[in-house]
Design a protein around this motif. Sequence first.
Motif, PDB file in Angstrom:
ATOM      1  N   ARG A 184       0.843  -1.199   0.000  1.00 38.37           N
ATOM      2  CA  ARG A 184       0.000   0.000   0.000  1.00 38.37           C
ATOM      3  C   ARG A 184       0.880   1.251   0.000  1.00 38.37           C
ATOM      4  N   GLU A 185       1.953   1.221   0.774  1.00 38.57           N
ATOM      5  CA  GLU A 185       2.905   2.333   0.779  1.00 38.57           C
ATOM      6  C   GLU A 185       3.543   2.488  -0.600  1.00 38.57           C
ATOM      7  N   ALA A 186       3.867   1.372  -1.250  1.00 40.04           N
ATOM      8  CA  ALA A 186       4.468   1.420  -2.580  1.00 40.04           C
ATOM      9  C   ALA A 186       3.528   2.088  -3.584  1.00 40.04           C
ATOM     10  N   GLU A 187       2.242   1.784  -3.484  1.00 43.36           N
ATOM     11  CA  GLU A 187       1.276   2.402  -4.380  1.00 43.36           C
ATOM     12  C   GLU A 187       1.227   3.918  -4.182  1.00 43.36           C
ATOM     13  N   LYS A 188       1.453   4.369  -2.962  1.00 46.28           N
ATOM     14  CA  LYS A 188       1.348   5.795  -2.654  1.00 46.28           C
ATOM     15  C   LYS A 188       2.663   6.545  -2.840  1.00 46.28           C
ATOM     16  N   THR A 189       3.803   5.869  -2.633  1.00 40.07           N
ATOM     17  CA  THR A 189       5.095   6.564  -2.642  1.00 40.07           C
ATOM     18  C   THR A 189       6.092   6.020  -3.653  1.00 40.07           C
ATOM     19  N   GLY A 190       5.880   4.791  -4.138  1.00 43.40           N
ATOM     20  CA  GLY A 190       6.836   4.163  -5.034  1.00 43.40           C
ATOM     21  C   GLY A 190       7.932   3.396  -4.332  1.00 43.40           C
ATOM     22  N   LEU A 191       7.986   3.433  -3.007  1.00 42.68           N
ATOM     23  CA  LEU A 191       9.053   2.762  -2.261  1.00 42.68           C
ATOM     24  C   LEU A 191       8.744   1.278  -2.123  1.00 42.68           C
ATOM     25  N   ALA A 192       9.705   0.444  -2.485  1.00 48.58           N
ATOM     26  CA  ALA A 192       9.514  -1.004  -2.484  1.00 48.58           C
ATOM     27  C   ALA A 192       9.637  -1.570  -1.072  1.00 48.58           C
ATOM     28  N   PRO A 193       9.007  -2.718  -0.799  1.00 49.74           N
ATOM     29  CA  PRO A 193       9.177  -3.373   0.511  1.00 49.74           C
ATOM     30  C   PRO A 193      10.615  -3.789   0.788  1.00 49.74           C
ATOM     31  N   LEU A 194      11.284  -4.380  -0.212  1.00 52.14           N
ATOM     32  CA  LEU A 194      12.649  -4.866  -0.037  1.00 52.14           C
ATOM     33  C   LEU A 194      13.599  -3.729  -0.422  1.00 52.14           C
ATOM     34  N   ARG A 195      14.356  -3.226   0.566  1.00 49.44           N
ATOM     35  CA  ARG A 195      15.101  -1.990   0.384  1.00 49.44           C
ATOM     36  C   ARG A 195      16.567  -2.130   0.774  1.00 49.44           C
ATOM     37  N   PRO A 196      17.458  -1.482   0.039  1.00 46.68           N
ATOM     38  CA  PRO A 196      18.842  -1.399   0.510  1.00 46.68           C
ATOM     39  C   PRO A 196      18.930  -0.467   1.710  1.00 46.68           C
ATOM     40  N   GLY A 217      10.762  -3.079   4.484  1.00 47.48           N
ATOM     41  CA  GLY A 217      10.208  -1.835   4.954  1.00 47.48           C
ATOM     42  C   GLY A 217      11.302  -1.052   5.656  1.00 47.48           C
ATOM     43  N   SER A 218      10.928  -0.171   6.553  1.00 48.97           N
ATOM     44  CA  SER A 218      11.932   0.605   7.280  1.00 48.97           C
ATOM     45  C   SER A 218      12.199   0.044   8.669  1.00 48.97           C
ATOM     46  N   ARG A 219      11.467  -1.022   9.057  1.00 49.58           N
ATOM     47  CA  ARG A 219      11.488  -1.455  10.451  1.00 49.58           C
ATOM     48  C   ARG A 219      12.209  -2.771  10.708  1.00 49.58           C
ATOM     49  N   LEU A 220      12.323  -3.617   9.699  1.00 50.21           N
ATOM     50  CA  LEU A 220      12.993  -4.907   9.875  1.00 50.21           C
ATOM     51  C   LEU A 220      14.273  -4.932   9.057  1.00 50.21           C
ATOM     52  N   LEU A 221      15.339  -5.402   9.664  1.00 46.89           N
ATOM     53  CA  LEU A 221      16.603  -5.594   8.966  1.00 46.89           C
ATOM     54  C   LEU A 221      16.846  -7.089   8.849  1.00 46.89           C
ATOM     55  N   VAL A 222      17.077  -7.562   7.637  1.00 42.32           N
ATOM     56  CA  VAL A 222      17.241  -8.988   7.364  1.00 42.32           C
ATOM     57  C   VAL A 222      18.670  -9.219   6.873  1.00 42.32           C
TER      58      VAL A 222
END
Length: 789
Positions: free
Chosen positions: A577-589, A610-615
Motif C-alpha cells: 500500500r505504501e508502494a502504491e502511494k510513494t513508489g518505495l519497495a518493501p525490499l530496500r537497501p 520496509g523501514s522497520r525490519l533488517l534482514v
Amino acid sequence: MWGKRTGHEKEGRRITVQYEGGEGRIEVINPWVIHVFAPLHTQEPESRAVEQPNPAFEACDYRVSEREGQLEISTEKLTVRVYDHFYVDIYDAAGTPLCLDYRGGRDPFLRRGNVSIAEGEGHEAMRTSGHHKIEVLKAMEGEEKFYGLGDKTGPLNKRGYEYEMWNTDDPSPHVESHKALYKSIPFFITLKERAAYGLFFDNPFKTFFDLGKENSAYYYFGADDGNLDYYFIHGPSVKDVVTRYTALTGRTPLPQLWTLGAHQSRWSYAPESRVLEVAEKFREHDLPLDAIHLDIDYMDGYRVFTWDNERFPDPAALAARLRDMGIKLVTIIDPGVKKDKGYSIYDEGLEKGYYATDKDGVTYVNTVWPGDSVYPDFSDEPVRKWWADNQKIMLDAGVAGIWNDMNEPASFTGPLPDNVRFKNDGRPTDHREIHNVYGHLMSQSTFDGLLEATGKRPFVITRAAYAGTQKYSTVWTGDNQSFWEHLRMSIPQLMNLGLSGFAFSGCDVGGFSHDCTPELLVRWVQVGAFSPLFRNHTAIGTRDQEPWAYDDETLDAYRQAMKLRYRLLPYLYDLMREAEKTGLAPLRPLVLEYPQDPKVREIDDQFLFGSRLLVAPVVEQGKRHRSVYLPEGVWFDDRTGERLEGGRAVLAEAPLDVCPIYVRAGTLLPAYPDRRYVGERKVDELLLYAYPGNGEYTHFEDDGESYAYRDGGYNEFRFAQEEKDGGLVLSLEKVHAGYTEGYSSIRVAVHGVVASSVILDGQSIEFETEDGNTSFNLSASGGEVRLNV
C-alpha cells in the motif's frame, strides 16, 4: 552537432533553445524534475513509460534569463544553465553543482596488447564500447555511487560497470560481465555526499550506460537511434528520487492479498494428477501455499490460450478442486502464436493483420516452442485490445493470474531482425524501436484484459519489461541457477529493481537451472520469504525442488520460513500500500533509509524489509554465523530479544533454520495467526507486536482483492507508542472505518517488558506476562494503553 546558441522561445512549461545546427528543449515538469529533449527521431517525445495525464506534471513558477554565455532557467528548487552545443548543467537552489555535462570527449582507459591472440584461445577480450548516435557525458566529482538500472548483475553500487539496455533471453549462468538481461530500465540514481538525483533516459532503442568504467572522470549514457530524451530528478534524498521517478513512470498498484502468499512452480507440472499431488503434499506437510504455476506443457502443442485435453481434460474442474484447497492457478502465456491454419487464435490474428511483418509486409515467422510462430504486434492498440479480450479464455477455465514469458521477444534463433516491422500506433517503425517495450506492451494488454474480465486487481508476472511496466505487472529476475553466487546476486538485483520503481519483484527461489542442494534451498527460502514475489521455480530435468523432496531438517526449516512469511502478510500488504502511494519497495537497501551513513552504501548482502525490519541472510555454504551491520539507533535481535545499539557491526549466530532478523526500536508490527492460505478463515484478531521505543505505524485493512478501497472501502488504524515516565504508552486508533468485515479485536504483545499493570483508557485490564513479554487484548476500536513496569 548543435553549435552556437542563436535564441530561445518560452511556451508553457517548455523552453526551446535554438542552435546553429538544430534545437534542444528544456521542459519544467515540476520544481524538482527537468526534461531535456532534442527531436532527433520524432518531433515530439513519444514515451511508453511516461503516460498522460501524469501526476508528476505540476504547474509551477519558473524564470528564464539570458546570462553571458548561458541561458538560465530557475525553479524554486533547481537552476538549469544551458550553453552552446546544448551542454546542460544543473544546480540546486543554493547554487551547488548537482549534475554537470562533461566538456571533454570520450577518453577510454588504455588497453594494451593484441587481443586477437586471447580471442583465438576462446577468451572474450575486453574492448572499449563504440561511439553512438546519441551520447551524454556527465562529469564525476569522485565520490558518486550509482544505483538502479533494474536487475542487472553485479553489486548494488554500479560504479565502475557498464550495461546495455536490450532485452535479452540468455539462459547461460548470469555473472557480473553480463551487460544485458531480460529488462531495460534506463534509470539510475546518483548518490553524492550532499544530495542524490536520478537520470531517466527514456529511449526505447538499444541504450548504453557506462558508470565510470571507461574513465573515472565521467559517466555516460547513449543510444544508437531515437531522441535525446532524459529526465533529471532531484532528491535531495534517495527516497525523494524514487518517489518522484515513480510519480513520472507510474507506481506498482496494490495487489490482491493472495498474490503475496507462496507460489510453487516448475517446468512443468503435468499432467493434472501431478498438479494435484503437489497441492496435496503442501497441505499434508503443513506448508502454506496460495498458487501453483503451470509452465508451457499444459498447452495443446504449445498453442497459447489452449489446453492439452489429454493431460488436462477439464481445466475448470481442476481449478475448482485447487480452489477448494485454497490454491489459485496461474498459467504461462508466451507471445509466440503457432503458425497453424485452423487454430483460431492464429487465423483471427492473420485475418486482421495483427502480427509483425517483414520489410515487405509479409507476416514475420520465427521459431519458438510451437515451432513456426508469429508475433502479435503489441505496439498497435487494436492488437492489444484483441490480446486483452483473449485473457477471458483462461479466466473462464478458472485461471487466477497470467505469467508472460519469452516476451523480450525471444526466439530460438536469437533476437528478431532489426527490419521486422510494427505499426506503432500509427507511426510505423521497426524492431529496433519496439524490442525493449514489447514485453511492456504485452503486460499492459494482459493487465487490461484481466481487469476488464474480473474487475479485480490483476495478477500479471512478466520476464521482459521497460521503465513503467511496474504499473501493470510484477517481475522476476529470469532464469537463474542453483548456485550460491546466484543467491548472493539476487539480493542486489531485487534491491535495485525496487530503486527502479519495481516494488513487486522476486527471483526463482532455489534457482531455475542446475540442482539445488538442501542447504542452498533453505538459505534461499529465507531470502524469498521477504521478497514481495515469493515463488519456488525450477527447470525441466532438474531434481525435485519441493521442500519434502529433501530431508526432514530441510523441510522443517523451509516450513519455518514460509510460516514467518504468512505471519508477516499484513505488514507486507501495508508495504505494498505504501508502494502504491510513494513508489518505495518493501525490499530496500540500507542506503535508502540511511543515505548519510557511508558504511551502508556498498552493503548488498543484507536488506531492509520496509523501514522497520533488517534482514541479514546467510549466503555462503556452511556458514552458521555472519557479521551484520546495524545502522544508527536501537535494534532488537528478533531471535534472542537482545537490545543492541546501532552504528556498528555485530556477530549473529545463524543455525540452518535461522535467518538473522533485527527490529528497530519503536516498531509496531502487525501479524496474522498461522494460516495455510490467504482467506482460509476470517482474521478476527490482529496480532500487534510492540518493540519498545518511540514510533508510530499506519495499518491498512480491506477485502484484499477489489478496488473498493479506492472509494473508501477500507479500515485504517494508527498505532503509536512512547516511552514516558518509566512506562510505555500505546495509542491504538481506528482513523477510517469503511470496511465492515474487519477485525473485532487486537492482541498486543509488548516485547521485553514485564508490566506490573496495564491501564486502558483509565481502567485496569487483564494481561499476561511470559518470557519477559506482556500481552493483552482490546477491541479493534482501540484506545490508549499505559504499561506500568
